[in-house]
Design an enzyme around this catalytic site. Sequence first.
Site, PDB file in Angstrom:
ATOM      1  N   LYS A 239       0.832  -1.205   0.000  1.00  0.00           N
ATOM      2  CA  LYS A 239       0.000   0.000   0.000  1.00  0.00           C
ATOM      3  C   LYS A 239       0.868   1.257   0.000  1.00  0.00           C
ATOM      4  O   LYS A 239       1.951   1.307   0.603  1.00  0.00           O
ATOM      5  CB  LYS A 239      -0.943  -0.002   1.197  1.00  0.00           C
ATOM      6  CG  LYS A 239      -2.039  -1.079   1.127  1.00  0.00           C
ATOM      7  CD  LYS A 239      -3.003  -0.841  -0.022  1.00  0.00           C
ATOM      8  CE  LYS A 239      -3.992  -1.975  -0.232  1.00  0.00           C
ATOM      9  NZ  LYS A 239      -5.049  -2.017   0.759  1.00  0.00           N
ATOM     10  N   ARG A 273      -4.111 -10.062   4.669  1.00  0.00           N
ATOM     11  CA  ARG A 273      -4.281 -10.176   3.216  1.00  0.00           C
ATOM     12  C   ARG A 273      -3.006  -9.667   2.558  1.00  0.00           C
ATOM     13  O   ARG A 273      -2.671  -8.481   2.664  1.00  0.00           O
ATOM     14  CB  ARG A 273      -5.496  -9.364   2.763  1.00  0.00           C
ATOM     15  CG  ARG A 273      -5.781  -9.453   1.264  1.00  0.00           C
ATOM     16  CD  ARG A 273      -6.990  -8.601   0.893  1.00  0.00           C
ATOM     17  NE  ARG A 273      -7.304  -8.708  -0.524  1.00  0.00           N
ATOM     18  CZ  ARG A 273      -6.774  -7.946  -1.483  1.00  0.00           C
ATOM     19  NH1 ARG A 273      -5.882  -7.000  -1.161  1.00  0.00           N
ATOM     20  NH2 ARG A 273      -7.116  -8.115  -2.749  1.00  0.00           N
TER      21      ARG A 273
END
Length: 294
Positions: A239, A273
């Site tokens: 991210k 995840r």
Amino acid sequence: MLSNPQTFKSSDPQIFPFNSINCNGRLVELNKPKIMGILNLTPDSFSDGGKFNNEKSALEHAEKLLKDGAEIIDIGPQSTRPNAEFLSSSEEIKRIGNTISQIKKQFPEALISLDTFYAETVKFGFNEGIDMINDISGGQYDDKMFDAAGETKLPYILMHVNPSYETMHDKLKFEDITLEVNRYFSKKTNELLEKGVKDIILDPGFGFGKTGEDQMKMIGETEYLGFERFPLLIGISRKSFIYKPLGKSPLDINEETQKLHMKVLEQGAKILRVHDVPQTLETIRQFYEKNKKC
């Protein structure tokens, strides 16, 4: 109409602790953290677009994820990165093809999560054998999604996100991000429970419409998210709030990511995840070693 012939009974949160979920009739314990491996079937995902967007490469990658230690495969037919191509449900279904059924055939013990915000894609996936729904929209981009979740009785991953597809990545500054996310979770979990969805997993929505400062605040306050009633999924793999401040690429932040994984594990996260399964498995091992000494 759903063609899966089995009859399912969702776990009652008052009977089963939140660390158990009913996946298609299979009780899955979350007393130990699980790794959810990411399988993008997209040509335009930000870090691995085009690598696995045919059935052969998708099956090969699913096998690798499982061998490396993932227990859940999260299949995504549509990229949700900024400026990604927007697909209809029928286009998603076409892109998925036989991937779900083939993975289930070759790896029957694998749990499959379907990453979609469409009710029709969920129904297709259910008939192909998925075990849980991963909806980044919290039911906001398709008003039939919660009905589909209730009809299938599958575990539902509820993510915090802005209220429309167009504003998904608009960065909002919240007065108190943890309070905002918990208000959202409270409202949405009540709606899901009313629809008969009892196996709910909460995702704070890293990478979606939040400032870097707020996302780091959520990392530090993970233990306060989710009311200790529902299991928490954390998706921070590759991210931008991690790599951009460091001036690195999404592929060069594994060490930093694993340190953040350790922080959220220590605060009760149940599912991670990730793209990088072996490194995350090692982090979980270290987490257990550390806690044995405590």
